[in-house]
Design an enzyme around this catalytic site. Structure first.
Site, PDB file in Angstrom:
ATOM      1  N   ARG A  88       0.844  -1.202   0.000  1.00  0.00           N
ATOM      2  CA  ARG A  88       0.000   0.000   0.000  1.00  0.00           C
ATOM      3  C   ARG A  88       0.875   1.247   0.000  1.00  0.00           C
ATOM      4  NH1 ARG A  88      -0.824   1.430   5.802  1.00  0.00           N
ATOM      5  NH2 ARG A  88       0.508   0.019   6.979  1.00  0.00           N
ATOM      6  N   LYS A 134       8.582 -12.798  12.942  1.00  0.00           N
ATOM      7  CA  LYS A 134       8.536 -13.688  14.108  1.00  0.00           C
ATOM      8  C   LYS A 134       7.239 -14.478  14.093  1.00  0.00           C
ATOM      9  CE  LYS A 134      11.283 -10.556  17.023  1.00  0.00           C
ATOM     10  NZ  LYS A 134      11.299  -9.719  18.250  1.00  0.00           N
ATOM     11  N   GLY A 137      14.959  -9.850  19.868  1.00  0.00           N
ATOM     12  CA  GLY A 137      15.236  -9.079  21.076  1.00  0.00           C
ATOM     13  C   GLY A 137      14.156  -8.064  21.385  1.00  0.00           C
ATOM     14  N   SER A 150      12.176  -4.927  21.512  1.00  0.00           N
ATOM     15  CA  SER A 150      12.182  -3.698  20.698  1.00  0.00           C
ATOM     16  C   SER A 150      10.771  -3.340  20.253  1.00  0.00           C
ATOM     17  CB  SER A 150      13.069  -3.896  19.465  1.00  0.00           C
ATOM     18  OG  SER A 150      12.751  -5.115  18.813  1.00  0.00           O
ATOM     19  N   LYS A 175       7.120 -15.883  22.807  1.00  0.00           N
ATOM     20  CA  LYS A 175       6.840 -14.772  23.741  1.00  0.00           C
ATOM     21  C   LYS A 175       5.554 -14.047  23.379  1.00  0.00           C
ATOM     22  CE  LYS A 175       8.226 -11.449  20.742  1.00  0.00           C
ATOM     23  NZ  LYS A 175       7.554 -10.207  20.313  1.00  0.00           N
ATOM     24  N   GLU A 191       0.758 -11.813  15.942  1.00  0.00           N
ATOM     25  CA  GLU A 191       1.307 -13.128  15.601  1.00  0.00           C
ATOM     26  C   GLU A 191       0.984 -14.198  16.640  1.00  0.00           C
ATOM     27  OE1 GLU A 191       2.634 -14.114  12.905  1.00  0.00           O
ATOM     28  OE2 GLU A 191       3.633 -12.465  11.879  1.00  0.00           O
TER      29      GLU A 191
END
Length: 311
Positions: free
Chosen positions: A32, A96, A124, A126, A178, A268
């Site tokens: 887009r 991820k 990591g 962020s 995580k 996710e």
């Protein structure tokens, strides 16, 4: 100055483009038009005497020395099939998750098309919203080719400290898992269970993700570092985390479709919870938190399920 192409115009893709623009000529590709979203970033870059981020076509993006992948894991396989990437490539994957259905890790998908020595994986703690304000953070670049990890490290701006690690599986399992624990963290806070319960949940979540990763050859030390504990604690404690906000919504009794519509972005952990549950059953790995989150996502009463989460 190196040419870097970032694939993915979401929040993380734009944040990485901004960070990399400190030292490099950066182009970004998105399905887009994101020119209005790039404008404030380019204004900041101008004050720093850095070159602007330019949105380009796919063909133009292929003319680069380095590539950064920041697209949803669910779209990764399809994208790689049509990307027509050059033979000699250096790519940093910032995606991820675990693919739904196949249970494939990101590295499995990537390495079907690209040699492992040409790929590194960024992991990591962020948040994109902090990266675009040039706030300091430390990340790990995982690769079976440590020279490539260090090479990508040299492209990073002054405010991002990077470490190299050969544990690709550990990095990607931690980065995916995580997100599931972050949903549980949001539920815990949404139900006002308190800090004692939250500490217990996160500690058990860290053990659970470590057990899962070690089954596939990951190193325990990865889960105790930035890619594991660091990213877990960040993502499970802030409304800047989409997955944490999913947990808050579930705690209010909202349906998952309603929550995702309100987010307007990919979370996710929703897909990953299902994938981990299926893998755990197939491989006989104990994954109680992921299993319970998957049940909640699929309609189990959250208060009833919370007893199992905290058991």
């Amino acid at each position: 100055m190196s040419k870097v192409s970032v694939f993915g115009g979401g929040a993380w893709g734009r944040a990485l483009a901004f960070a990399l623009a400190e030292k490099n000529e950066v182009r970004i590709i998105s399905r887009r038009d994101i020119s209005s979203l790039l404008e404030p970033l380019n204004q900041k870059l101008k004050t720093l005497n850095c070159t602007s981020i330019i949105q380009v076509s796919h063909k133009e993006a292929l003319d680069a020395q380095y590539f950064v992948m920041a697209i949803a894991t669910s779209a990764l396989r399809e994208w790689l099939a049509v990307a027509d990437l050059p033979q000699k490539i250096k790519i940093l994957c910032a995606s991820k998750g675990i693919e739904s259905g196949s249970g494939a890790f990101v590295s499995d998908i990537m390495e079907e098309r690209i040699a492992h020595k040409s790929i590194a994986y960024l992991c990591g703690p962020s948040f994109a919203s902090e990266v675009v304000h040039s706030l300091p953070c430390a990340l790990v670049i995982h690769s079976r080719n440590l020279e490539l990890s260090r090479e990508f490290g040299t492209l990073m701006p002054h405010f991002i400290k990077t470490y190299a690690s050969p544990d690709v599986v550990g990095g990607e399992v931690a980065g995916a898992y995580k997100n599931v624990i972050a949903i549980a963290g949001g539920i815990c806070d949404g139900l006002a269970f308190g800090m004692n319960a939250k500490a217990s949940l996160l500690a058990r979540g860290l053990v659970e993700m470590s057990r899962f990763g070690e089954h596939f050859g990951a190193k325990m030390e990865t889960f105790l570092g930035l890619s594991g504990a660091g990213d877990l604690f960040l993502t499970s404690n802030s409304t800047m985390s989409r997955n944490y906000r999913v947990g808050l919504g579930l705690a209010k009794g909202k349906a998952i479709n309603e929550i995702l519509k309100e987010l307007g972005e990919v979370a996710e952990g929703v897909i990953t919870a299902k994938a981990i549950t299926e893998i755990g059953q197939r491989e006989n790995i104990y994954t109680p938190i992921a299993r319970e989150i998957n049940l909640i996502i699929n309609g189990k009463n959250v208060r009833e399920s919370s007893k199992a989460l905290m058991a």
